[in-house]
Write a protein that holds these residues in place. Sequence first.
Motif, PDB file in Angstrom:
ATOM      1  N   THR A  47      30.343  31.589  54.099  1.00  0.00           N
ATOM      2  CA  THR A  47      30.059  31.136  52.739  1.00  0.00           C
ATOM      3  C   THR A  47      31.339  30.742  52.016  1.00  0.00           C
ATOM      4  N   SER A  48      31.172  29.926  50.981  1.00  0.00           N
ATOM      5  CA  SER A  48      32.327  29.520  50.179  1.00  0.00           C
ATOM      6  C   SER A  48      33.013  30.739  49.576  1.00  0.00           C
ATOM      7  N   LEU A  49      32.229  31.670  49.063  1.00  0.00           N
ATOM      8  CA  LEU A  49      32.805  32.861  48.436  1.00  0.00           C
ATOM      9  C   LEU A  49      33.637  33.652  49.437  1.00  0.00           C
ATOM     10  N   ARG A  50      33.122  33.852  50.620  1.00  0.00           N
ATOM     11  CA  ARG A  50      33.858  34.591  51.645  1.00  0.00           C
ATOM     12  C   ARG A  50      35.149  33.862  52.003  1.00  0.00           C
ATOM     13  N   SER A  51      35.084  32.537  52.109  1.00  0.00           N
ATOM     14  CA  SER A  51      36.278  31.745  52.425  1.00  0.00           C
ATOM     15  C   SER A  51      37.336  31.880  51.344  1.00  0.00           C
ATOM     16  N   VAL A  52      36.907  31.845  50.088  1.00  0.00           N
ATOM     17  CA  VAL A  52      37.857  31.958  48.982  1.00  0.00           C
ATOM     18  C   VAL A  52      38.505  33.326  48.964  1.00  0.00           C
ATOM     19  N   ILE A  53      37.716  34.367  49.174  1.00  0.00           N
ATOM     20  CA  ILE A  53      38.275  35.722  49.176  1.00  0.00           C
ATOM     21  C   ILE A  53      39.306  35.861  50.296  1.00  0.00           C
ATOM     22  N   LYS A  54      39.009  35.343  51.467  1.00  0.00           N
ATOM     23  CA  LYS A  54      39.975  35.394  52.564  1.00  0.00           C
ATOM     24  C   LYS A  54      41.239  34.620  52.199  1.00  0.00           C
ATOM     25  N   TRP A  55      41.086  33.498  51.504  1.00  0.00           N
ATOM     26  CA  TRP A  55      42.217  32.670  51.095  1.00  0.00           C
ATOM     27  C   TRP A  55      43.081  33.408  50.078  1.00  0.00           C
ATOM     28  N   LEU A  56      42.453  34.199  49.198  1.00  0.00           N
ATOM     29  CA  LEU A  56      43.191  34.905  48.158  1.00  0.00           C
ATOM     30  C   LEU A  56      43.873  36.178  48.651  1.00  0.00           C
ATOM     31  N   ILE A  57      43.330  36.794  49.693  1.00  0.00           N
ATOM     32  CA  ILE A  57      43.880  38.059  50.178  1.00  0.00           C
ATOM     33  C   ILE A  57      45.337  37.850  50.600  1.00  0.00           C
ATOM     34  N   GLY A  58      46.179  38.738  50.133  1.00  0.00           N
ATOM     35  CA  GLY A  58      47.587  38.682  50.516  1.00  0.00           C
ATOM     36  C   GLY A  58      48.448  37.822  49.623  1.00  0.00           C
ATOM     37  N   LYS A  59      47.858  37.229  48.580  1.00  0.00           N
ATOM     38  CA  LYS A  59      48.664  36.438  47.655  1.00  0.00           C
ATOM     39  C   LYS A  59      49.376  37.390  46.702  1.00  0.00           C
ATOM     40  N   GLU A  60      50.670  37.462  46.805  1.00  0.00           N
ATOM     41  CA  GLU A  60      51.448  38.370  45.961  1.00  0.00           C
ATOM     42  C   GLU A  60      51.940  37.647  44.720  1.00  0.00           C
ATOM     43  N   GLY A  61      52.154  38.407  43.666  1.00  0.00           N
ATOM     44  CA  GLY A  61      52.735  37.867  42.455  1.00  0.00           C
ATOM     45  C   GLY A  61      51.774  37.108  41.565  1.00  0.00           C
ATOM     46  N   LEU A  62      50.477  37.236  41.805  1.00  0.00           N
ATOM     47  CA  LEU A  62      49.511  36.558  40.951  1.00  0.00           C
ATOM     48  C   LEU A  62      49.048  37.502  39.859  1.00  0.00           C
ATOM     49  N   ASP A  63      49.229  37.086  38.583  1.00  0.00           N
ATOM     50  CA  ASP A  63      48.676  37.892  37.504  1.00  0.00           C
ATOM     51  C   ASP A  63      47.186  37.577  37.385  1.00  0.00           C
ATOM     52  N   ALA A  64      46.499  38.243  36.463  1.00  0.00           N
ATOM     53  CA  ALA A  64      45.052  38.096  36.342  1.00  0.00           C
ATOM     54  C   ALA A  64      44.648  36.657  36.027  1.00  0.00           C
ATOM     55  N   VAL A  65      45.405  35.976  35.169  1.00  0.00           N
ATOM     56  CA  VAL A  65      45.085  34.596  34.801  1.00  0.00           C
ATOM     57  C   VAL A  65      45.252  33.675  36.008  1.00  0.00           C
ATOM     58  N   ALA A  66      46.354  33.827  36.718  1.00  0.00           N
ATOM     59  CA  ALA A  66      46.613  32.992  37.893  1.00  0.00           C
ATOM     60  C   ALA A  66      45.593  33.261  38.994  1.00  0.00           C
ATOM     61  N   LEU A  67      45.214  34.509  39.171  1.00  0.00           N
ATOM     62  CA  LEU A  67      44.221  34.860  40.184  1.00  0.00           C
ATOM     63  C   LEU A  67      42.868  34.239  39.844  1.00  0.00           C
ATOM     64  N   LYS A  68      42.470  34.305  38.575  1.00  0.00           N
ATOM     65  CA  LYS A  68      41.200  33.714  38.143  1.00  0.00           C
ATOM     66  C   LYS A  68      41.211  32.204  38.369  1.00  0.00           C
ATOM     67  N   GLN A  69      42.316  31.564  38.032  1.00  0.00           N
ATOM     68  CA  GLN A  69      42.429  30.119  38.226  1.00  0.00           C
ATOM     69  C   GLN A  69      42.367  29.759  39.700  1.00  0.00           C
ATOM     70  N   ARG A  70      43.107  30.483  40.516  1.00  0.00           N
ATOM     71  CA  ARG A  70      43.145  30.192  41.948  1.00  0.00           C
ATOM     72  C   ARG A  70      41.777  30.421  42.571  1.00  0.00           C
ATOM     73  N   TYR A  71      41.083  31.466  42.101  1.00  0.00           N
ATOM     74  CA  TYR A  71      39.733  31.740  42.584  1.00  0.00           C
ATOM     75  C   TYR A  71      38.800  30.572  42.232  1.00  0.00           C
ATOM     76  N   ALA A  72      38.828  30.134  40.970  1.00  0.00           N
ATOM     77  CA  ALA A  72      37.936  29.060  40.523  1.00  0.00           C
ATOM     78  C   ALA A  72      38.213  27.764  41.271  1.00  0.00           C
ATOM     79  N   ILE A  73      39.465  27.414  41.425  1.00  0.00           N
ATOM     80  CA  ILE A  73      39.835  26.182  42.138  1.00  0.00           C
ATOM     81  C   ILE A  73      39.443  26.297  43.604  1.00  0.00           C
ATOM     82  N   GLY A  74      39.650  27.487  44.179  1.00  0.00           N
ATOM     83  CA  GLY A  74      39.274  27.709  45.572  1.00  0.00           C
ATOM     84  C   GLY A  74      37.790  27.568  45.797  1.00  0.00           C
ATOM     85  N   VAL A  75      36.973  28.153  44.928  1.00  0.00           N
ATOM     86  CA  VAL A  75      35.517  28.031  45.056  1.00  0.00           C
ATOM     87  C   VAL A  75      35.109  26.568  44.942  1.00  0.00           C
ATOM     88  N   LEU A  76      35.698  25.842  43.983  1.00  0.00           N
ATOM     89  CA  LEU A  76      35.393  24.423  43.832  1.00  0.00           C
ATOM     90  C   LEU A  76      35.680  23.665  45.128  1.00  0.00           C
TER      91      LEU A  76
END
Length: 122
Positions: free
Chosen positions: A2-31
């Motif tokens: 699923t797209s959601l599973r793919s995005v979560i795998k893509w986000l895992i291990g990303k260091e240095g992301l604050d909450a705003v950056a993580l939310k943005q990266r998640y939204a762009i990734g899902v798109l």
Amino acid sequence: ETSLRSVIKWLIGKEGLDAVALKQRYAIGVLLFSVGVRPDEKVHECDWDGIVEVGCDDMSQVIHIHMKDESFVGTLPTEIGMLSSLEYFNASIPEDRGSRTIGGTIPTEIGNLQKLGVLDLS
């Protein structure tokens, strides 16, 4: 997968992301995953340029998305509404370039994007 599973795998291990950056990266990734594009995890989303062009402001907030490839297939996810700084979203293609199969309804969350001045889905 699923797209959601793919995005979560893509986000895992990303260091240095604050909450705003993580939310943005998640939204762009899902798109991107929802229309069949795997983002380049080695490049910050503000530096993506290719079949999907992303532009950011001085605070690294996504303000511009141009989906330039006519071969996208999928739907626009509700998570697009999480990109609160988005000013420009273009998913149009020239008439002579075929047709895109992005289907479904336009997510109502797009209406929450108060800075959005250009929305082109033609």
